[in-house]
Design a protein around this motif. Structure first.
Motif, PDB file in Angstrom:
ATOM      1  N   LEU A 329      94.608  51.791 -51.794  1.00 50.38           N
ATOM      2  CA  LEU A 329      94.234  50.401 -51.523  1.00 50.38           C
ATOM      3  C   LEU A 329      94.078  49.568 -52.791  1.00 50.38           C
ATOM      4  O   LEU A 329      94.270  48.351 -52.756  1.00 50.38           O
ATOM      5  N   TYR A 330      93.711  50.209 -53.910  1.00 48.61           N
ATOM      6  CA  TYR A 330      93.404  49.465 -55.124  1.00 48.61           C
ATOM      7  C   TYR A 330      94.074  50.109 -56.335  1.00 48.61           C
ATOM      8  O   TYR A 330      94.088  51.332 -56.473  1.00 48.61           O
ATOM      9  N   LYS A 331      94.586  49.260 -57.244  1.00 51.18           N
ATOM     10  CA  LYS A 331      95.162  49.728 -58.497  1.00 51.18           C
ATOM     11  C   LYS A 331      94.096  49.637 -59.582  1.00 51.18           C
ATOM     12  O   LYS A 331      93.550  48.570 -59.850  1.00 51.18           O
ATOM     13  N   VAL A 332      93.781  50.789 -60.191  1.00 50.67           N
ATOM     14  CA  VAL A 332      92.786  50.836 -61.251  1.00 50.67           C
ATOM     15  C   VAL A 332      93.408  51.413 -62.518  1.00 50.67           C
ATOM     16  O   VAL A 332      94.551  51.885 -62.508  1.00 50.67           O
ATOM     17  N   ASP A 333      92.651  51.373 -63.617  1.00 53.03           N
ATOM     18  CA  ASP A 333      93.166  51.862 -64.895  1.00 53.03           C
ATOM     19  C   ASP A 333      92.892  53.339 -65.124  1.00 53.03           C
ATOM     20  O   ASP A 333      93.601  53.992 -65.884  1.00 53.03           O
ATOM     21  N   SER A 334      91.854  53.866 -64.492  1.00 51.97           N
ATOM     22  CA  SER A 334      91.536  55.289 -64.624  1.00 51.97           C
ATOM     23  C   SER A 334      90.524  55.661 -63.548  1.00 51.97           C
ATOM     24  O   SER A 334      89.956  54.795 -62.878  1.00 51.97           O
ATOM     25  N   VAL A 335      90.321  56.972 -63.398  1.00 53.91           N
ATOM     26  CA  VAL A 335      89.377  57.489 -62.404  1.00 53.91           C
ATOM     27  C   VAL A 335      88.422  58.461 -63.103  1.00 53.91           C
ATOM     28  O   VAL A 335      88.856  59.307 -63.894  1.00 53.91           O
ATOM     29  N   ALA A 336      87.133  58.322 -62.826  1.00 56.66           N
ATOM     30  CA  ALA A 336      86.132  59.256 -63.351  1.00 56.66           C
ATOM     31  C   ALA A 336      85.348  59.843 -62.183  1.00 56.66           C
ATOM     32  O   ALA A 336      84.727  59.102 -61.421  1.00 56.66           O
ATOM     33  N   ILE A 337      85.406  61.155 -62.029  1.00 54.15           N
ATOM     34  CA  ILE A 337      84.613  61.811 -60.994  1.00 54.15           C
ATOM     35  C   ILE A 337      83.280  62.265 -61.589  1.00 54.15           C
ATOM     36  O   ILE A 337      83.142  62.416 -62.800  1.00 54.15           O
ATOM     37  N   ASP A 338      82.319  62.455 -60.712  1.00 58.02           N
ATOM     38  CA  ASP A 338      80.954  62.746 -61.139  1.00 58.02           C
ATOM     39  C   ASP A 338      80.336  63.709 -60.131  1.00 58.02           C
ATOM     40  O   ASP A 338      80.900  63.949 -59.058  1.00 58.02           O
ATOM     41  N   TRP A 339      79.163  64.265 -60.447  1.00 57.85           N
ATOM     42  CA  TRP A 339      78.505  65.243 -59.578  1.00 57.85           C
ATOM     43  C   TRP A 339      79.494  66.371 -59.217  1.00 57.85           C
ATOM     44  O   TRP A 339      79.580  66.816 -58.088  1.00 57.85           O
ATOM     45  N   LEU A 340      80.194  66.808 -60.244  1.00 51.77           N
ATOM     46  CA  LEU A 340      81.199  67.865 -60.083  1.00 51.77           C
ATOM     47  C   LEU A 340      80.532  69.195 -60.438  1.00 51.77           C
ATOM     48  O   LEU A 340      80.864  69.837 -61.428  1.00 51.77           O
ATOM     49  N   ARG A 341      79.573  69.612 -59.575  1.00 49.76           N
ATOM     50  CA  ARG A 341      78.751  70.743 -59.989  1.00 49.76           C
ATOM     51  C   ARG A 341      77.842  71.217 -58.858  1.00 49.76           C
ATOM     52  O   ARG A 341      77.788  70.620 -57.791  1.00 49.76           O
ATOM     53  N   PHE A 342      77.103  72.305 -59.174  1.00 50.27           N
ATOM     54  CA  PHE A 342      75.978  72.759 -58.354  1.00 50.27           C
ATOM     55  C   PHE A 342      74.704  72.187 -58.984  1.00 50.27           C
ATOM     56  O   PHE A 342      74.767  71.474 -59.983  1.00 50.27           O
ATOM     57  N   ASP A 343      73.556  72.536 -58.430  1.00 50.14           N
ATOM     58  CA  ASP A 343      72.311  72.028 -58.997  1.00 50.14           C
ATOM     59  C   ASP A 343      71.442  73.133 -59.591  1.00 50.14           C
ATOM     60  O   ASP A 343      70.517  72.834 -60.335  1.00 50.14           O
ATOM     61  N   ASN A 344      71.764  74.402 -59.289  1.00 45.62           N
ATOM     62  CA  ASN A 344      70.987  75.496 -59.858  1.00 45.62           C
ATOM     63  C   ASN A 344      71.722  76.810 -59.613  1.00 45.62           C
ATOM     64  O   ASN A 344      72.766  76.851 -58.950  1.00 45.62           O
ATOM     65  N   TRP A 345      71.131  77.910 -60.146  1.00 43.61           N
ATOM     66  CA  TRP A 345      71.743  79.228 -59.998  1.00 43.61           C
ATOM     67  C   TRP A 345      71.843  79.663 -58.535  1.00 43.61           C
ATOM     68  O   TRP A 345      72.809  80.345 -58.152  1.00 43.61           O
ATOM     69  N   ASN A 346      70.855  79.290 -57.736  1.00 42.66           N
ATOM     70  CA  ASN A 346      70.658  79.920 -56.423  1.00 42.66           C
ATOM     71  C   ASN A 346      71.466  79.266 -55.300  1.00 42.66           C
ATOM     72  O   ASN A 346      71.105  79.374 -54.132  1.00 42.66           O
ATOM     73  N   MET A 347      72.570  78.628 -55.627  1.00 41.83           N
ATOM     74  CA  MET A 347      73.395  77.975 -54.617  1.00 41.83           C
ATOM     75  C   MET A 347      74.859  78.066 -55.058  1.00 41.83           C
ATOM     76  O   MET A 347      75.128  78.246 -56.232  1.00 41.83           O
TER      77      MET A 347
END
Length: 519
Positions: A329-347
């Motif tokens: 839908l939209y033309k942008v210059d770049s993409v940055a993803i975030d929250w690419l992770r777990f939050d602790n050892w136990n998950m």
């Protein structure tokens, strides 16, 4: 012998040579697009222009019959296309196992004696550097010959002593308070824009304060204002924030930013997603707590958090579908993803993840004592790191299938190993990294920014990978100067700065952050 030497000198004096001039990259005649200047002790006049940005360029118009381009060559160097008068003449790789300056990257001769325009374009996201030009102006220099002396056997000619030549003054290196390549404001959409006038005012402030990128959230990251996972564009996949159902905020940002020469980065959070967690209970992150496997909701029962399982293929498909829908839908210059992770050892302790792990290592991860370092805990983390990196590869392929734009990520500092985010593994798929260097948020001293965060990331991904550190906007000018001075000495290729504010940006905030985007 004496007569022969005079004849030789007279012949040499009458040989015409082409006149040339040297043009530094600091010359005012240059036009630069997404290529920044930086101090470099090995460069001509101690200044060079370099970039990791694809399709960035430098352009220079000259009068003459030829031009040569000099710059850098070295490990992980990129590719440059040389265009003269609108015609592509050559594409050159500057990759080499040996690092060299004053490297002749391109040369063209026998042009008409007139005005010509040279454009040098970066073709990928690997490091390239442009230092100076040597222009052949089409004229020739012919020294006026000395009249032939009367030769007689005696007496010998009187030799006039060679005058002492005063040394030329040393060129003074230019040391303006030089702006960095990427001066980025990270913007939480829901906290900043409710109408078109908000967008116009914000971008006018950004322009006045010398910022050239806005990283705009496309999808809510935190459970504030609206649930995480709520989107800010007309989606058919995820719920749209009410304020944007009749206001195309992203389209307005892109249009108005283009008018001001500001690039737009799509900031798209991933697995911190309440909408997805409520959409399907099987997608929700599971954690091992007091010997029981329960849905993860964070450490504060009064303010629950919502994660989805990064390893679940259905979760991955859902998050990727949002990215692809948005980019269609939209033309942008770049993409940055975030929250690419777990939050602790136990998950994640869902049945599916445990089964996948056990098939490889032969034991149930729920039996691991996560409170103590062990071989089993290391195996568990490596398993999760690889799954997260594999997902980044899927995102890269998805982005490229819709738009050929760089993909990067906001990443955690090295101390957060329990979150299973490996920069070294992610580097296979990401074009740039923005490490979150918020030293004061986590109780560190300022030197932690460059001694730990940046140093560790460079060791993992290499200096030629584009790095744009993320800073808190409110630090003092002296703090920013200390960071930039140190980075300029240790890692001169790192010239970008990304500035984050959780709430609504004011012009005074941008003015403060602007000091941090200067060297």
């Amino acid at each position: 012998m004496f007569i022969k030497s005079i004849v030789g000198m007279l012949i040499a004096a009458n040989i015409a040579s082409a006149a040339t001039s040297k043009v530094d990259d600091s010359d005012k005649g240059w036009t630069w697009y997404r290529i920044g200047s930086y101090a470099d002790d090995d460069a001509y006049k101690l200044i060079a222009h370099g970039t990791h940005n694809r399709n960035s360029y430098g352009q220079y118009t000259f009068n003459g019959t030829g031009v040569a381009v000099y710059g850098w060559q070295g490990p992980n160097g990129g590719q440059l296309e040389f265009i003269v008068d609108g015609v592509s003449r050559k594409t050159v790789s500057v990759a080499s196992s040996i690092e060299r300056y004053n490297f002749k990257m391109f040369e063209i001769a026998n042009l008409s004696k007139s005005s010509h325009t040279l454009r040098i374009v970066s073709k990928n996201t690997k490091w390239v550097m442009i230092d100076y030009l040597v222009i052949e102006d089409g004229s020739t220099t012919t020294p006026t010959p000395t009249p032939s002396p009367t030769v007689s056997p005696s007496p010998p000619p009187t030799v006039t002593p060679t005058p002492t030549v005063s040394p030329s003054p040393t060129a003074t290196p230019q040391d303006p308070t030089r702006y960095t390549d990427d001066r980025e404001l990270v913007v939480r959409t829901i906290a900043n824009f409710s109408k078109a006038d908000d967008v116009v005012k914000f971008l006018d402030m950004a322009k006045r304060n010398n910022f050239n990128i806005v990283s705009v959230s496309i999808k809510q990251d935190e459970d504030e204002n609206v649930p995480s996972g709520t989107v800010f564009y007309p989606s058919k996949i995820a719920p749209v924030a009410a304020v944007y159902k009749n206001f195309d905020v992203i389209g307005t940002i892109i249009t108005e930013a283009a008018k001001r020469g500001i690039r737009v980065k799509a900031w798209i959070p991933q697995f911190h997603d309440q909408v997805a967690a409520r959409k399907n209970a099987d997608w929700a992150m599971k954690a091992l707590v007091n010997g029981k496997i329960v849905p993860f909701q964070g450490s504060n029962p009064d303010s629950p958090e919502y994660f989805v399982n990064p390893i679940n293929p259905e979760v991955q498909d859902y998050e990727i579908s949002i990215i692809k829908e948005f980019l269609s839908l939209y033309k942008v210059d770049s993409v940055a993803i975030d929250w690419l992770r777990f939050d602790n050892w136990n998950m994640d302790m869902s049945d599916r993840t445990r089964s996948d792990f056990q098939a490889i290592y032969g034991y149930d991860p729920a039996t691991i004592n996560f409170a103590q370092s062990s071989t089993k805990r290391t195996q568990w983390n490596e398993f999760r790191m690889q799954k997260v990196a594999d997902y980044a590869g899927r995102v890269k392929a998805a982005v490229q299938s819709v738009q050929n734009v760089p993909l990067g990520s906001y990443t955690l500092p090295p101390e957060f190993i329990e979150c299973a985010q490996s920069a070294k593994r992610l580097a296979q798929h990401l074009d740039f990294f923005s490490p979150m260097a918020y030293y004061d948020d986590w109780g560190y001293q300022l030197n932690w920014v460059y001694d730990s965060v940046i140093a560790d990331l460079v060791s993992e991904v290499g200096i030629t990978k584009k790095i744009i550190p993320a800073y808190n906007y409110y630090w003092s000018v002296s703090e920013f100067q200390q960071i930039y001075k140190t980075l300029n000495t240790r890692y001169p290729q790192i010239r970008g700065g990304s500035f984050f504010k959780y709430g609504k940006w004011a012009e005074s905030d941008m003015t403060t952050a602007d000091q941090g985007s200067k060297k």
